[in-house]
Design an enzyme around this catalytic site. Structure first.
Site, PDB file in Angstrom:
ATOM      1  N   LYS A 166      35.341  40.093  41.002  1.00 38.43           N
ATOM      2  CA  LYS A 166      35.943  39.644  39.741  1.00 38.43           C
ATOM      3  C   LYS A 166      36.619  40.820  39.025  1.00 38.43           C
ATOM      4  O   LYS A 166      37.777  40.725  38.607  1.00 38.43           O
ATOM      5  CB  LYS A 166      34.873  39.024  38.824  1.00 38.43           C
ATOM      6  N   ASP A 185      35.481  34.040  36.171  1.00 34.37           N
ATOM      7  CA  ASP A 185      34.427  34.450  35.234  1.00 34.37           C
ATOM      8  C   ASP A 185      33.693  33.182  34.793  1.00 34.37           C
ATOM      9  O   ASP A 185      33.904  32.104  35.352  1.00 34.37           O
ATOM     10  CB  ASP A 185      35.022  35.224  34.046  1.00 34.37           C
TER      11      ASP A 185
END
Ligand code: SF4
Length: 260
Positions: A166, A185
């Protein structure tokens, strides 16, 4: 003779069976929001290219200037800010980073900073011991192996302490405009599920699935837009479906209001 109690029970039973005349003649209540819609995942319907394109179109229209909310001046600052943003709001991170970067403006300076000094600066972002270790480790790695420059490939970024997929996607997409993947996220995860773009709750799997259905030129913007939508409208606890631009396309069981 039945006791008072028994008589009362009999009356209660009888009246329970009787139709409620008052209800029949009562005015219809004001249109009540539906609390549920057909939440069943139907890949043929939900992943149809036209539906996905319409979701992207509406998100583009609603959030034409969606950008990363973490304040940064370069890839290094973005990397550090993203590490700090784990389990913390972007607003809190933005309060901490100006002083942190004033004291330690480069990977070199951060690599030389004592760990307790970094911890002190970032304490209010939570999990500060682990985050300080990651930031210090990232600085040392970038100085030692990448000549002080944050690398530009996913494979290299994943070797940097504190940078999982991420974080690497944020740095590549935002700082370098390189679409290597989709940032997943907490907002992207929740909304992708609510919008039936996936039924997986595992971020890596969700990312792979989103990469299959979203055109590559939308990978970067899609995450920013969904994050904005998740913060402003499709809130975790009580989504504001009545104000949602995607409402007519959404079948989520979490809906608080439904037009269909
Ligand atoms: S706000 Fe409601 S309608 Fe909009 S995406 Fe979220 S759950 Fe669906």
């Amino acid at each position: 003779m039945p006791s008072t109690k028994t008589a009362a029970k009999t009356v209660a039973k009888k009246s329970a069976k009787r139709p409620n005349v008052n209800a029949a003649i009562a005015k219809p209540a004001a249109a009540k929001p539906k609390t549920k819609a057909s939440g069943q995942f139907d890949p043929k319907r939900d992943l149809a290219p036209e539906r996905v394109a319409e979701i992207l179109r509406r998100l583009d229209a609603a959030y034409p200037n969606a950008e990363c909310a973490l304040i940064h001046r370069n890839a290094w600052e973005l990397l550090v800010a993203t590490i700090l943003s784990a389990q913390c709001t972007d607003a809190r991170v933005n309060m901490v980073t100006p002083e942190l970067f004033r004291k330690y403006p480069t990977p070199q300076a951060m690599a030389e900073a004592p760990l307790p000094a970094i911890e002190e600066e970032i304490r209010s972002t939570g999990f500060y011991r682990n985050k300080a270790k990651s930031i210090s480790g990232a600085a040392k790695k970038i100085v030692g192996e990448f000549k002080g420059q944050v690398p530009r490939t996913m494979a290299e970024l994943l070797t940097v302490p504190g940078a999982a997929r991420k974080t690497a996607n944020v740095v590549l997409g935002v700082a370098y405009k390189i679409a290597e993947g989709v940032v997943v996220d907490t907002h992207v995860l929740r909304l992708s599920n609510r919008l039936s773009l996936t039924i997986s709750t595992e971020p890596k799997k969700v990312e792979q699935e989103l990469m299959q259905i979203i055109p590559k030129d939308h990978w970067i913007a899609f995450s920013h837009e969904l994050i904005h939508h998740g913060r402003q409208v499709c809130i975790a606890r009580k989504p504001r479906c009545v104000d949602c631009t995607l409402e007519t396309l959404c079948h989520s069981k979490d809906k608080t209001w439904s037009s269909h």
